[in-house]
Write a protein that holds these residues in place. Structure first.
Motif, PDB file in Angstrom:
ATOM      1  N   ASP A  23      22.486  34.011  26.212  1.00 18.00           N
ATOM      2  CA  ASP A  23      22.709  32.574  26.406  1.00 18.00           C
ATOM      3  C   ASP A  23      24.146  32.273  26.824  1.00 18.00           C
ATOM      4  N   ASP A  24      25.032  33.266  26.738  1.00 17.42           N
ATOM      5  CA  ASP A  24      26.430  33.083  27.129  1.00 17.42           C
ATOM      6  C   ASP A  24      26.634  33.147  28.640  1.00 17.42           C
ATOM      7  N   ALA A  25      25.559  33.389  29.410  1.00 11.10           N
ATOM      8  CA  ALA A  25      25.693  33.447  30.869  1.00 11.10           C
ATOM      9  C   ALA A  25      26.326  32.153  31.365  1.00 11.10           C
ATOM     10  N   ASP A  26      27.192  32.271  32.340  1.00  9.90           N
ATOM     11  CA  ASP A  26      27.934  31.145  32.907  1.00  9.90           C
ATOM     12  C   ASP A  26      28.883  30.521  31.889  1.00  9.90           C
ATOM     13  N   SER A  27      29.578  31.383  31.145  1.00 13.73           N
ATOM     14  CA  SER A  27      30.545  30.877  30.179  1.00 13.73           C
ATOM     15  C   SER A  27      31.828  31.704  30.197  1.00 13.73           C
ATOM     16  N   ASP A  28      32.852  31.137  29.634  1.00 19.02           N
ATOM     17  CA  ASP A  28      34.139  31.781  29.467  1.00 19.02           C
ATOM     18  C   ASP A  28      34.540  31.610  28.010  1.00 19.02           C
ATOM     19  N   TYR A  29      35.080  32.645  27.421  1.00 17.18           N
ATOM     20  CA  TYR A  29      35.561  32.542  26.049  1.00 17.18           C
ATOM     21  C   TYR A  29      36.597  33.620  25.779  1.00 17.18           C
ATOM     22  N   ILE A  30      37.274  33.488  24.655  1.00 21.04           N
ATOM     23  CA  ILE A  30      38.313  34.420  24.238  1.00 21.04           C
ATOM     24  C   ILE A  30      37.802  35.218  23.046  1.00 21.04           C
ATOM     25  N   GLN A  31      38.010  36.526  23.092  1.00 21.39           N
ATOM     26  CA  GLN A  31      37.671  37.410  21.965  1.00 21.39           C
ATOM     27  C   GLN A  31      38.822  38.400  21.825  1.00 21.39           C
ATOM     28  N   ASP A  32      39.251  38.635  20.610  1.00 21.49           N
ATOM     29  CA  ASP A  32      40.347  39.572  20.378  1.00 21.49           C
ATOM     30  C   ASP A  32      39.898  41.014  20.555  1.00 21.49           C
ATOM     31  N   CYS A  33      40.785  41.849  21.091  1.00 24.57           N
ATOM     32  CA  CYS A  33      40.538  43.283  21.206  1.00 24.57           C
ATOM     33  C   CYS A  33      40.384  43.863  19.810  1.00 24.57           C
ATOM     34  N   GLU A  34      39.408  44.739  19.634  1.00 25.09           N
ATOM     35  CA  GLU A  34      39.176  45.370  18.335  1.00 25.09           C
ATOM     36  C   GLU A  34      40.267  46.359  17.969  1.00 25.09           C
ATOM     37  N   VAL A  35      41.060  46.800  18.936  1.00 20.94           N
ATOM     38  CA  VAL A  35      42.084  47.812  18.692  1.00 20.94           C
ATOM     39  C   VAL A  35      43.470  47.179  18.549  1.00 20.94           C
TER      40      VAL A  35
END
Length: 62
Positions: A23-35
């Motif tokens: 459902d995230d198709a056509d979206s932009d978001y921020i996620q932190d790198c796991e490392v």
């Protein structure tokens, strides 16, 4: 159901698996790198074949 997408962090170069909802198709978001914990800008689009295309960039490049 979540899609597993293998990405490479644009900061530290580490490769990890990110979970993306269809459902995230056509979206932009921020996620932190796991490392390295830096903020990664995710650009999620429908690939036209029933899957997802994910591009990642440094948050400060967006």
């Amino acid at each position: 159901m979540l899609d597993e997408i293998e990405i490479e962090c644009p900061y530290c170069g580490a490769t990890f698996t990110a979970l993306v909802e269809p459902d995230d198709a056509d979206s932009d978001y921020i996620q932190d790198c796991e490392v390295c914990c830096n903020p990664i800008h995710f650009h999620v689009r429908d690939d036209g074949g029933g899957g997802l295309a994910v591009e990642v960039a440094r948050d400060d490049d967006s």
